[in-house]
Motif scaffolding. Structure first.
Motif, PDB file in Angstrom:
ATOM      1  N   CYS A  10      80.398 -15.207  65.514  1.00 32.06           N
ATOM      2  CA  CYS A  10      81.267 -15.196  66.425  1.00 32.06           C
ATOM      3  C   CYS A  10      80.794 -14.471  67.828  1.00 32.06           C
ATOM      4  O   CYS A  10      79.922 -13.697  67.503  1.00 32.06           O
ATOM      5  N   CYS A  40      86.643  -9.830  65.444  1.00 30.67           N
ATOM      6  CA  CYS A  40      87.940  -8.998  65.619  1.00 30.67           C
ATOM      7  C   CYS A  40      88.383  -8.042  64.549  1.00 30.67           C
ATOM      8  O   CYS A  40      87.935  -7.917  63.471  1.00 30.67           O
ATOM      9  N   TYR A  88      90.692  -7.262  62.724  1.00 29.78           N
ATOM     10  CA  TYR A  88      91.376  -7.461  61.421  1.00 29.78           C
ATOM     11  C   TYR A  88      90.735  -8.377  60.455  1.00 29.78           C
ATOM     12  O   TYR A  88      91.187  -8.460  59.487  1.00 29.78           O
ATOM     13  N   CYS A  89      89.696  -8.821  60.836  1.00 25.82           N
ATOM     14  CA  CYS A  89      89.029  -9.943  60.203  1.00 25.82           C
ATOM     15  C   CYS A  89      87.929  -9.572  59.153  1.00 25.82           C
ATOM     16  O   CYS A  89      87.147  -8.824  59.292  1.00 25.82           O
TER      17      CYS A  89
HETATM   18  S1  SF4 Z   1      89.270 -14.053  63.527  1.00 26.04           S
HETATM   19 FE1  SF4 Z   1      87.153 -13.628  62.200  1.00 26.04          FE
HETATM   20  S2  SF4 Z   1      86.093 -15.521  62.081  1.00 26.04           S
HETATM   21 FE2  SF4 Z   1      87.764 -15.771  63.840  1.00 26.04          FE
HETATM   22  S3  SF4 Z   1      86.889 -15.129  65.598  1.00 26.04           S
HETATM   23 FE3  SF4 Z   1      87.697 -13.189  65.085  1.00 26.04          FE
HETATM   24  S4  SF4 Z   1      86.110 -12.314  63.757  1.00 26.04           S
HETATM   25 FE4  SF4 Z   1      85.359 -14.691  64.198  1.00 26.04          FE
END
Ligand code: SF4
Ligand SMILES: C[S@@+](CC[C@H](N)C(=O)[O-])C[C@H]1O[C@@H](n2cnc3c(N)ncnc32)[C@H](O)[C@@H]1O
Length: 382
Positions: free
Chosen positions: A20, A24, A26-27
């Motif tokens: 990515c 993020c 939360y991910c």
């Molecule tokens: S939610 Fe997770 S998979 Fe999607 S852009 Fe953010 S870090 Fe990447």
């Protein structure tokens, strides 16, 4: 009603893209920050090696088991597979028998400028899943997203212009400080766009994420309950069928790939950290690839496949099938697990008596869907 038929031979292919632009907070998906020196061509080579080996050991037998079997769906997930160069997708798809398949690409709206949607369409993608998350810019900022609402709206418009007529919008709810009105405003925007499919996930705080270390202040339980109730009503009014806990579609745009998972169908998984499930000679095999892109590229195969133990099968089946609002016919349970329905009948009857599941199908009632964890607990032990 959505009914996976016993005779229907679904077979999915999941392809993972593990990078990515930025992680993020939360991910907890298997995603790593993309670096300037990330070699996409080398990753494509590893994917092809992985595909060829899995095809030789599992896929070809599975494909040959049913005459003229093709993959019924291909799903490019991530990470952010919209960072993948379309020519690489073309190259990979050319090797895979997938005539008439649903072919989905997950798109982060913040990457929509890198490659044109027309290129993805020419590569063979026919369904997009857009990670909008919210249409409120302050919220997007708090979620550490790399895009603002305008970029999502522009991405959606460009995708339509390029001819995509099957688009999912991912939204999350229960966001930090969110009110019922704000959650409904997000849904209203997705509805106004006339997305064929909306995934509406409640934000969960996952272990080992930034949010787990520094938890944001989430709405209180009462507000969460109100958001859920109001959101479900809004989606239903707008003509979206809730066919899975978090999935809503305008008939017939149900996600074929995810339905394969939820109905305990088979799928191969290629790419870093990808999982697969294949039924061969009555055994259910699970595959998992190494999560670290570097290790995966060195040896895509990683650890050998494992057979799902008989006492795990019922739980695994239920964990998937009971997420579907209409579940599946009882015959699908037997067809996909090899276990006679009579074997679980006593437990099922107890759940029927509690009003949590239906007598006529392998499905929960509305109450059971709400308390799904309690229903699943029943299948934990022997
Ligand atoms: S939610 Fe997770 S998979 Fe999607 S852009 Fe953010 S870090 Fe990447
Ligand atoms: C692999 S991501 C989608 C594509 C792309 N990576 C993106 O974020 O735009 C899958 C979806 O899972 C949801 N998701 C991820 N982490 C979540 C969490 N902790 N709680 C709820 N939903 C989550 C988000 O809606 C996200 O779009």
């Amino acid at each position: 009603m959505l009914d996976p038929r016993e005779s229907e031979d679904v077979l999915g292919l999941y392809v993972h893209f593990p990078w990515c632009v930025k992680k993020c907070p939360y991910c907890d998906f298997n995603s790593h920050p993309l670096k300037a020196d990330t070699d996409q061509a080398a990753y494509l080579d590893a994917l092809i090696e992985d595909w060829q080996k899995q095809h030789a050991t599992l896929g070809s037998q599975r494909l040959l088991a049913v005459p003229s079997q093709q993959f019924t769906s291909v799903f490019f997930g991530g990470g952010t597979p919209s960072l993948f160069e379309p020519r690489h997708l073309t190259h990979l798809l050319a090797q895979i028998p997938h005539e008439g398949a649903e072919v989905t690409l997950e798109v982060n709206p913040g990457t929509a400028e890198r490659h044109s949607f027309s290129e993805f369409r020419s590569a063979g993608i026919n369904r997009l899943s857009l990670g909008a998350q919210s249409f409120a810019d302050t919220q997007l900022q708090q979620l550490g997203r790399i895009h603002r609402s305008t970029e999502t709206l522009n991405a959606f418009a460009s995708a339509r212009e390029a001819g995509f007529n099957n688009i999912n919008v991912d939204l999350m709810w229960g966001l930090p400080g969110q009110t019922v009105e704000a959650a409904l405003a997000d849904l209203n925007q997705a509805i106004e766009l006339q997305a064929e499919h909306i995934s509406w996930y409640q934000l969960t705080i996952e272990a080992k994420t930034e949010f787990a270390k520094r938890p944001p202040i989430l709405p209180k339980d009462k507000i969460l309950q109100d958001i859920e109730e109001a959101g479900l009503e809004r989606l239903s009014q707008a003509g979206y069928t809730r066919y899975e806990v978090s999935a809503f579609a305008k008939d017939p745009a149900y996600c074929r790939h995810n339905l394969t998972y939820w109905s305990f169908g088979d799928y191969l998984g290629i790419g870093a950290g990808a999982h697969g499930k294949v039924t061969l000679n009555g055994d259910i095999l699970r595959t998992q690839r190494p999560s670290q892109p570097r290790l995966y590229q060195k040896d895509p195969e990683g650890t050998p496949s494992t057979t799902v133990a008989a006492d795990q099968l019922v739980l695994e089946f239920m964990m998937n099938a009971l997420r579907l609002t209409d579940g599946v016919p009882q015959s699908v349970f037997t067809q996909r697990t090899g276990i006679e329905w009579e074997q679980i009948q006593p437990k099922w009857c107890e759940l029927v008596a509690l009003g949590l599941v239906r007598e006529d199908r392998c499905a929960t009632t509305a109450l059971g869907l709400r308390y799904l964890d309690s229903v699943l607990e029943k299948f934990l032990g022997p």
